[in-house]
Motif scaffolding. Structure first.
Motif, mmCIF file in Angstrom:
data_model
loop_
_atom_site.group_PDB
_atom_site.id
_atom_site.type_symbol
_atom_site.label_atom_id
_atom_site.label_comp_id
_atom_site.label_asym_id
_atom_site.label_seq_id
_atom_site.Cartn_x
_atom_site.Cartn_y
_atom_site.Cartn_z
ATOM 1 N N PHE A 18 4.189 6.415 0.780
ATOM 2 C CA PHE A 18 3.820 6.954 -0.524
ATOM 3 C C PHE A 18 2.817 8.071 -0.295
ATOM 4 C CE2 PHE A 18 4.859 2.472 -1.159
ATOM 5 C CZ PHE A 18 5.819 2.552 -2.167
ATOM 6 N N GLU A 19 3.171 9.279 -0.716
ATOM 7 C CA GLU A 19 2.327 10.431 -0.435
ATOM 8 C C GLU A 19 2.011 11.196 -1.715
ATOM 9 O OE1 GLU A 19 3.763 12.784 2.810
ATOM 10 O OE2 GLU A 19 4.552 11.053 3.894
ATOM 11 N N GLY A 20 0.753 11.571 -1.843
ATOM 12 C CA GLY A 20 0.314 12.346 -2.995
ATOM 13 C C GLY A 20 -1.086 12.846 -2.762
ATOM 14 N N ARG A 21 -1.781 13.090 -3.847
ATOM 15 C CA ARG A 21 -3.177 13.516 -3.749
ATOM 16 C C ARG A 21 -4.027 12.609 -4.633
ATOM 17 N NH1 ARG A 21 -3.988 17.611 -0.505
ATOM 18 N NH2 ARG A 21 -2.190 18.819 0.151
ATOM 19 N N LYS A 22 -4.183 12.940 -5.890
ATOM 20 C CA LYS A 22 -4.970 12.081 -6.771
ATOM 21 C C LYS A 22 -4.079 11.021 -7.419
ATOM 22 C CE LYS A 22 -8.036 12.014 -10.727
ATOM 23 N NZ LYS A 22 -9.132 12.663 -11.413
ATOM 24 N N ASN A 23 -4.500 9.736 -7.298
ATOM 25 C CA ASN A 23 -3.807 8.626 -7.963
ATOM 26 C C ASN A 23 -2.398 8.378 -7.426
ATOM 27 O OD1 ASN A 23 -5.246 9.620 -11.168
ATOM 28 N ND2 ASN A 23 -6.132 8.443 -9.509
ATOM 29 N N THR A 24 -2.227 8.386 -6.118
ATOM 30 C CA THR A 24 -0.896 8.201 -5.531
ATOM 31 C C THR A 24 -0.230 6.911 -6.000
ATOM 32 O OG1 THR A 24 -1.622 9.412 -3.567
ATOM 33 C CG2 THR A 24 0.393 8.129 -3.366
ATOM 34 N N LEU A 25 -0.977 5.794 -5.988
ATOM 35 C CA LEU A 25 -0.446 4.508 -6.442
ATOM 36 C C LEU A 25 -1.237 4.028 -7.649
ATOM 37 C CD1 LEU A 25 0.066 2.414 -3.153
ATOM 38 C CD2 LEU A 25 1.742 3.828 -4.363
ATOM 39 N N GLY A 26 -0.568 3.844 -8.784
ATOM 40 C CA GLY A 26 -1.186 3.260 -9.967
ATOM 41 C C GLY A 26 -0.590 1.881 -10.186
ATOM 42 N N LEU A 27 -1.422 0.832 -10.065
ATOM 43 C CA LEU A 27 -0.902 -0.531 -10.011
ATOM 44 C C LEU A 27 -1.507 -1.442 -11.068
ATOM 45 C CD1 LEU A 27 -1.160 -0.972 -6.134
ATOM 46 C CD2 LEU A 27 0.850 -0.239 -7.449
ATOM 47 N N LYS A 28 -0.656 -2.152 -11.770
ATOM 48 C CA LYS A 28 -1.059 -3.250 -12.635
ATOM 49 C C LYS A 28 -0.493 -4.542 -12.050
ATOM 50 C CE LYS A 28 -1.348 -0.631 -16.966
ATOM 51 N NZ LYS A 28 -0.869 -0.545 -18.380
ATOM 52 N N GLY A 29 -0.834 -5.680 -12.643
ATOM 53 C CA GLY A 29 -0.190 -6.941 -12.312
ATOM 54 C C GLY A 29 -0.218 -7.329 -10.855
ATOM 55 N N PHE A 30 0.987 -7.607 -10.306
ATOM 56 C CA PHE A 30 1.119 -8.184 -8.974
ATOM 57 C C PHE A 30 1.964 -7.276 -8.072
ATOM 58 C CE2 PHE A 30 0.788 -11.504 -12.169
ATOM 59 C CZ PHE A 30 -0.285 -12.252 -11.695
ATOM 60 N N SER A 31 1.418 -6.912 -6.925
ATOM 61 C CA SER A 31 2.156 -6.084 -5.971
ATOM 62 C C SER A 31 1.767 -6.460 -4.548
ATOM 63 C CB SER A 31 1.898 -4.590 -6.224
ATOM 64 O OG SER A 31 0.510 -4.296 -6.167
ATOM 65 N N TRP A 32 2.689 -6.175 -3.635
ATOM 66 C CA TRP A 32 2.491 -6.515 -2.218
ATOM 67 C C TRP A 32 3.129 -5.401 -1.388
ATOM 68 C CZ3 TRP A 32 5.114 -11.469 0.211
ATOM 69 C CH2 TRP A 32 4.779 -11.560 1.570
ATOM 70 N N PHE A 33 2.309 -4.762 -0.562
ATOM 71 C CA PHE A 33 2.755 -3.671 0.301
ATOM 72 C C PHE A 33 2.636 -4.130 1.751
ATOM 73 C CE2 PHE A 33 1.401 -1.930 -3.656
ATOM 74 C CZ PHE A 33 2.256 -0.876 -3.916
ATOM 75 N N LEU A 34 3.733 -4.077 2.485
ATOM 76 C CA LEU A 34 3.772 -4.558 3.860
ATOM 77 C C LEU A 34 4.208 -3.433 4.800
ATOM 78 C CD1 LEU A 34 3.684 -6.950 5.911
ATOM 79 C CD2 LEU A 34 6.077 -7.411 5.283
ATOM 80 N N ASN A 35 3.427 -3.220 5.856
ATOM 81 C CA ASN A 35 3.801 -2.247 6.890
ATOM 82 C C ASN A 35 4.164 -0.890 6.274
ATOM 83 O OD1 ASN A 35 4.366 -1.332 9.528
ATOM 84 N ND2 ASN A 35 6.540 -1.850 9.320
ATOM 85 N N SER A 36 3.309 -0.414 5.390
ATOM 86 C CA SER A 36 3.588 0.835 4.679
ATOM 87 C C SER A 36 2.453 1.833 4.868
ATOM 88 C CB SER A 36 3.805 0.552 3.184
ATOM 89 O OG SER A 36 4.970 -0.217 2.980
ATOM 90 N N CYS B 276 -5.160 -4.097 -11.800
ATOM 91 C CA CYS B 276 -4.309 -5.123 -11.202
ATOM 92 C C CYS B 276 -4.910 -6.515 -11.333
ATOM 93 C CB CYS B 276 -4.055 -4.798 -9.736
ATOM 94 S SG CYS B 276 -5.499 -4.974 -8.683
ATOM 95 N N ASP B 277 -4.055 -7.506 -11.166
ATOM 96 C CA ASP B 277 -4.478 -8.880 -10.929
ATOM 97 C C ASP B 277 -4.683 -9.040 -9.427
ATOM 98 O OD1 ASP B 277 -4.095 -11.712 -10.119
ATOM 99 O OD2 ASP B 277 -3.755 -12.077 -12.244
ATOM 100 N N THR B 278 -3.603 -8.885 -8.674
ATOM 101 C CA THR B 278 -3.667 -8.948 -7.215
ATOM 102 C C THR B 278 -2.729 -7.909 -6.620
ATOM 103 O OG1 THR B 278 -4.081 -11.337 -7.295
ATOM 104 C CG2 THR B 278 -3.406 -10.409 -5.178
ATOM 105 N N ALA B 279 -3.257 -7.065 -5.743
ATOM 106 C CA ALA B 279 -2.446 -6.099 -5.000
ATOM 107 C C ALA B 279 -2.794 -6.263 -3.527
ATOM 108 C CB ALA B 279 -2.736 -4.681 -5.464
ATOM 109 N N LEU B 280 -1.862 -6.792 -2.754
ATOM 110 C CA LEU B 280 -2.079 -7.026 -1.327
ATOM 111 C C LEU B 280 -1.470 -5.900 -0.502
ATOM 112 C CD1 LEU B 280 -2.872 -8.698 1.173
ATOM 113 C CD2 LEU B 280 -0.708 -9.943 0.909
ATOM 114 N N PHE B 281 -2.282 -5.334 0.376
ATOM 115 C CA PHE B 281 -1.819 -4.356 1.365
ATOM 116 C C PHE B 281 -1.959 -5.009 2.736
ATOM 117 C CE2 PHE B 281 -2.855 -1.960 -2.327
ATOM 118 C CZ PHE B 281 -2.023 -0.850 -2.323
ATOM 119 N N GLU B 282 -0.836 -5.231 3.398
ATOM 120 C CA GLU B 282 -0.834 -5.950 4.671
ATOM 121 C C GLU B 282 -0.252 -5.061 5.777
ATOM 122 O OE1 GLU B 282 0.990 -10.093 6.613
ATOM 123 O OE2 GLU B 282 1.412 -9.568 4.519
#
Length: 339
Positions: free
Chosen positions: A143-161, A174-180
């Motif tokens: 995911f590539e950008g400049r300002k506000n690349t990822l806007g997240l609510k609720g539940f998300s999980w990003f793996l090896n990204s 967000c409630d929970t956003a996991l970056f692993e």
């Protein structure tokens, strides 16, 4: 499962596929619960994509290709289209249930114009997850950008990204956003030598917020300005249902170009809320610093923001030693052992 192959040589290929799915659901040919699998052929998809259907969706690049071989990209921002769900390149709405993204890139090519670091006009998401009940799982994504690349609510999980940007490029209510096992990269500001900030939490009260597990924080070094892992808006309070400064950094590697304060609060003129503790606030465990030459050592946390918290081993093994512990109170709990 409904299977659709998409080719970048076709104009608006992804949106055309989504339109076809909607027509099939409306006509009754396909149920609202039928899973959909979109296979993206390698190439450049120059379109702004929206999905807001209840059908579970798996969208992925073809096997054997890397994320850089399949790119959804466009130039979009608040000045062009108002609201995070409209100014992003790929957006998911409140009707979505379970979304899985694998093995492709999403790029917002917008270049910032305003001299104001906080200018709303330059907000330009690559991905907007505007959903509080479903789940977003992203694996081997860019995911590539400049300002506000990822806007997240609720539940998300990003793996090896991989996620890049220059200001507040991971943010949301967000409630929970996991970056692993992800790389979080602050890129140089296209306007010049400006401060950079990776994470800005507006998390829901009492929730985990943004959790970074075994991630790498890297940055392009500024000449005079600084880069920070986190910055606050100073809007959280005991009475606020959101805007909590909740971000956890667990077993992370942080480049030595980052300011050792970790969290920016404009010299304490903006209050970080709540004060860090084992469950909320700005907290960390086993942070390691990486020099330009690649030397890795235990980070010195003595210069951290006064409202941040260094977790104990008990805190770690009680709530952060595995993805299961981090996600056990979320809709992801049932699938953490399968991935």
């Amino acid at each position: 499962m409904l299977e659709l192959n998409v080719n970048a040589r076709s104009p608006a290929a992804i949106n055309t596929a989504f339109k076809k799915i909607k027509e099939m659901v409306t006509s009754g040919a396909v149920s609202k619960t039928t899973p959909v699998h979109i296979l993206l052929e390698p190439g450049s998809y120059r379109e702004i994509v929206k999905y807001n259907m209840s059908n579970p969706l798996v969208m992925e690049g073809v096997s054997g290709a890397g994320p850089q071989d399949c790119v959804i990209q466009a130039d979009n921002c608040e000045s062009f289209n108002k609201g995070a769900e409209n100014r992003s390149i790929l957006s998911f709405g409140p009707n979505c249930t379970n979304i899985t993204l694998k093995n492709f890139s999403v790029t917002n090519a917008h270049l910032k114009n305003s001299a104001d670091t906080n200018a709303l006009s330059d907000s330009a998401e690559a991905l907007s997850w505007n959903n509080t009940t479903g789940t977003l799982f992203a694996e081997n994504m860019h995911f590539e950008g400049r300002k506000n690349t990822l806007g997240l609510k609720g539940f998300s999980w990003f793996l090896n990204s991989y996620v890049s940007g220059d200001v507040d490029f991971i943010y949301g209510e967000c409630d929970t956003a996991l970056f692993e096992d992800c790389e979080i990269h602050i890129r140089e500001d296209n306007r010049g030598d400006f401060d950079g900030y990776a994470v800005k939490s507006n998390a829901l009260a009492e929730k985990s917020g943004f959790v970074f597990l075994s991630c790498r924080f890297t940055a392009e070094k500024r000449r005079k300005s600084s880069v920070y892992v986190y910055r606050t808006e100073g809007r959280g309070s005991s009475a606020s249902p959101k805007n909590w400064d909740s971000a956890a950094f667990i077993n992370c590697y942080i480049s030595d170009v980052f300011d050792p304060e970790l969290a920016w609060d404009d010299d304490m003129s903006m209050q970080i809320y709540p004060r860090g503790n084992a469950k909320n606030g700005i907290r960390e465990y086993n942070t390691r610093v990486v020099t330009k030459s690649g030397k890795v050592s235990e980070d010195d946390t003595s210069r951290r923001n006064i409202r941040s918290y260094t977790m104990t081993e008990d805190d770690y093994f009680r709530g952060y030693a595995s993805r299961y512990l981090i996600l056990h109170d979320t809709p992801f709990a049932a699938i953490t052992q399968d991935i």
